[in-house]
Design a protein around this motif. Structure first.
Motif, short mmCIF file in Angstrom:
data_model
loop_
_atom_site.label_atom_id
_atom_site.label_comp_id
_atom_site.label_asym_id
_atom_site.label_seq_id
_atom_site.Cartn_x
_atom_site.Cartn_y
_atom_site.Cartn_z
N TRP A 29 0.84 -1.21 0.00
CA TRP A 29 0.00 0.00 0.00
C TRP A 29 0.87 1.26 0.00
CZ3 TRP A 29 -0.74 3.25 4.49
CH2 TRP A 29 -1.66 4.28 4.29
N MET A 30 1.94 1.27 0.82
CA MET A 30 2.81 2.44 0.87
C MET A 30 3.58 2.62 -0.43
SD MET A 30 4.40 2.60 4.72
CE MET A 30 5.35 1.12 4.42
N LEU A 31 4.04 1.50 -1.02
CA LEU A 31 4.80 1.60 -2.26
C LEU A 31 3.96 2.20 -3.38
CD1 LEU A 31 7.44 0.92 -3.71
CD2 LEU A 31 6.49 -1.32 -4.24
N ILE A 32 2.69 1.80 -3.45
CA ILE A 32 1.81 2.37 -4.48
C ILE A 32 1.65 3.87 -4.27
CG2 ILE A 32 -0.56 2.38 -5.36
CD1 ILE A 32 -0.65 -0.62 -4.74
N GLY A 33 1.43 4.29 -3.03
CA GLY A 33 1.24 5.72 -2.75
C GLY A 33 2.49 6.54 -3.00
N ILE A 34 3.65 6.05 -2.55
CA ILE A 34 4.89 6.81 -2.69
C ILE A 34 5.33 6.87 -4.16
CG2 ILE A 34 7.35 6.83 -2.09
CD1 ILE A 34 6.58 5.80 0.65
N LEU A 35 5.19 5.75 -4.89
CA LEU A 35 5.53 5.78 -6.31
C LEU A 35 4.60 6.72 -7.08
CD1 LEU A 35 6.38 2.04 -7.10
CD2 LEU A 35 7.95 3.97 -6.86
N GLY A 41 5.66 14.04 -9.44
CA GLY A 41 6.59 15.13 -9.20
C GLY A 41 6.47 15.77 -7.82
N LYS A 42 5.83 15.09 -6.86
CA LYS A 42 5.68 15.65 -5.52
C LYS A 42 6.87 15.31 -4.63
CE LYS A 42 0.63 15.53 -5.68
NZ LYS A 42 -0.61 15.02 -5.03
N ILE A 43 7.59 14.25 -4.93
CA ILE A 43 8.78 13.88 -4.19
C ILE A 43 9.85 13.46 -5.20
CG2 ILE A 43 7.55 13.15 -2.11
CD1 ILE A 43 7.87 10.26 -3.03
N ALA A 44 11.09 13.45 -4.75
CA ALA A 44 12.19 13.05 -5.63
C ALA A 44 12.22 11.53 -5.75
CB ALA A 44 13.51 13.56 -5.08
N SER A 45 12.49 11.06 -6.95
CA SER A 45 12.55 9.61 -7.17
C SER A 45 13.68 8.97 -6.38
CB SER A 45 12.71 9.32 -8.66
OG SER A 45 13.88 9.96 -9.17
N TYR A 131 12.58 15.45 4.14
CA TYR A 131 12.83 15.04 2.76
C TYR A 131 11.86 15.74 1.81
CZ TYR A 131 16.33 11.36 3.39
OH TYR A 131 17.49 10.69 3.63
N VAL A 132 10.58 15.79 2.19
CA VAL A 132 9.58 16.43 1.33
C VAL A 132 9.84 17.94 1.24
CG1 VAL A 132 7.12 16.91 1.05
CG2 VAL A 132 7.87 14.66 1.82
N ALA A 133 10.16 18.56 2.40
CA ALA A 133 10.42 20.01 2.40
C ALA A 133 11.67 20.35 1.60
CB ALA A 133 10.57 20.50 3.84
N GLU A 139 15.07 24.30 -6.71
CA GLU A 139 14.68 25.15 -7.83
C GLU A 139 13.74 24.39 -8.76
OE1 GLU A 139 17.63 25.32 -6.50
OE2 GLU A 139 17.54 27.41 -5.88
N ASP A 140 12.96 25.14 -9.52
CA ASP A 140 11.91 24.54 -10.34
C ASP A 140 12.47 23.55 -11.35
OD1 ASP A 140 9.89 25.99 -9.10
OD2 ASP A 140 10.26 27.73 -10.36
N LEU A 141 13.59 23.90 -12.03
CA LEU A 141 14.11 23.02 -13.06
C LEU A 141 14.65 21.73 -12.47
CD1 LEU A 141 14.55 22.83 -16.09
CD2 LEU A 141 16.85 23.74 -15.75
N GLN A 142 15.20 21.78 -11.25
CA GLN A 142 15.72 20.58 -10.61
C GLN A 142 14.62 19.60 -10.25
OE1 GLN A 142 17.96 22.52 -7.44
NE2 GLN A 142 19.85 21.76 -8.37
N LYS A 143 13.38 20.08 -10.08
CA LYS A 143 12.27 19.21 -9.71
C LYS A 143 11.58 18.59 -10.92
CE LYS A 143 10.03 22.20 -7.13
NZ LYS A 143 9.03 22.74 -6.21
N VAL A 144 11.98 19.01 -12.11
CA VAL A 144 11.32 18.50 -13.30
C VAL A 144 11.71 17.04 -13.53
CG1 VAL A 144 11.17 18.71 -15.80
CG2 VAL A 144 11.12 20.75 -14.37
#
Length: 381
Positions: A29-35, A41-45, A131-133, A139-144
């Motif tokens: 359940w957690m893996l589905i939500g986090i992936l 694009g809400k968290i870093a891979s 980690y989320v914060a 920067e915007d481009l780094q999150k793309v």
């Protein structure tokens, strides 16, 4: 002693199987939500595995409480179903003799729940929030994410990159759409882009080998320009890490020192977790009765209903403390006291085997009624 050793082995075996099943469901359940968050694009891979570990730590107290409750219930139910409890009672032994071996199995689980709830869970919540914060402050481009459109923090710029070259801060085939306050749109496409920092600490996006289109949508007077190098300033975010962490990420000592309605509500939940585990383990002993001729799935359904009801009532009390309608001193103990009284009442009911409403008495009466209702064989003429 032989009985206690055999019972502990059976409880440990049931707990291992139960924990494995529950933890596997939790991880899936957690893996589905986090992936899903990483794909959106809400968290870093690169943070997926770390966030999985932190989320598992935050859910472990609940898993351990359910493991202890279901394990004791399954073992007691099996003893009734295989008529071992009939032999137990016929030998002059009472159900209260189960308390100590069950507690010797359950107290380590209660202790682990308390340690996780008071110390490990806040630490995991704090790290997860950091980690989320940290990702949000990039920067915007780094999150793309390559292959996805991404909106900037100011909601006035959209980025798209086709891929990453592997070099530091270098992306390939960049698309940037910017809309100013007057409604004019600026579209920039480039073969590659790189983030540079000047001597003052200002960060700039340097685009190379591309085109720039400027104009108002729905109008034909667009301006087109080709460039070898195009520089765009990137707005930096200077918030301090950890400044906006909530009460769930605060340590237990920090909650006590803060002493307001929000911290006391969180402290109430952390204190309640091990008490819930203890009450449910004791409740599982008298609750495990089952008719040997019937199925045992009903007990498990009732157990899950009791667990969710108990947890939801704690949440209701926690919300009352958070809203200032109850104080911590008057809120943390009444529900657990009521659960303890329910345990005592159920034990008294099970121990009084001669009571007219005792399950064994009702079972014997049911068997007599079935025998009495059978038609007698006809006598030969």
């Amino acid at each position: 002693m032989i009985f206690q050793r055999a019972l502990r082995r059976e409880l440990a075996s049931a707990a291992g199987a139960t924990f494995t099943v529950l933890f596997s469901i939790l991880l899936t359940w957690m893996l589905i939500g986090i992936l899903g968050k990483a794909a959106g694009g809400k968290i870093a891979s690169s943070d997926v595995m770390s966030l999985m570990v932190f989320s598992a730590l935050m859910q472990l107290p609940t898993i351990i409480i359910l493991t202890g409750f279901i394990s004791v219930l399954m073992v007691v139910t099996r003893s009734y179903k295989e008529s071992e409890m009939v032999v137990w009672f016929a030998s002059g032994l009472s159900l209260s003799r189960w308390i100590w071996p069950v507690l010797s199995f359950g107290l380590p689980l209660v202790l682990a729940t308390g340690v996780l709830s008071l110390y490990a869970t806040p630490w995991a919540q704090q790290k997860s929030d950091e980690y989320v914060a940290r990702f949000e402050k990039r920067e915007d481009l780094q999150k793309v994410t390559p292959g996805q459109f991404r909106e900037s923090a100011g909601s006035n710029r959209i980025f798209f990159v086709e891929g990453v070259s592997g070099e530091k801060n270098v992306v390939q085939n960049v698309f940037v759409n910017t809309v100013d306050e007057k409604g004019s749109a600026v579209v920039v496409v480039a073969r590659e882009g790189v983030i540079n920092t000047d001597a003052k600490g200002e960060r700039f996006l340097v685009l190379k080998s591309g085109r720039r289109y400027q104009g108002v949508p729905t109008q034909a007077d667009f301006q087109t320009m080709e460039f070898e190098q195009y520089i765009m300033r990137i707005e930096s975010k200077q918030q301090e890490m950890g400044a906006d962490l909530g009460v769930r990420a605060m340590s237990t000592m920090a909650l006590v020192e803060a002493n307001n309605q929000f911290t006391m509500a969180e402290l109430l939940w952390r204190v309640s977790a091990p008490l819930i585990g203890l009450m449910l383990i004791l409740l599982a002993i008298p609750l495990g009765f089952v008719n040997p001729r019937a199925g045992s799935s009903t007990n498990l359904i009732i157990a899950l209903l009791i667990f969710f009801t108990y947890s939801n009532l704690i949440k209701v009390i926690e919300a009352s403390v958070k809203q200032g309608r109850m104080t911590f001193g008057l809120a943390w103990w009444p529900l657990h006291l009521l659960a303890g009284l329910a345990v005592v009442v159920l034990f008294a009911w099970r121990l009084n085997v001669n009571h007219r409403y005792h399950p064994l008495v009702l079972l014997a009466a049911f068997k007599r009624a079935r025998r009495a209702g059978k038609p007698s064989k006809a006598a030969p003429k």
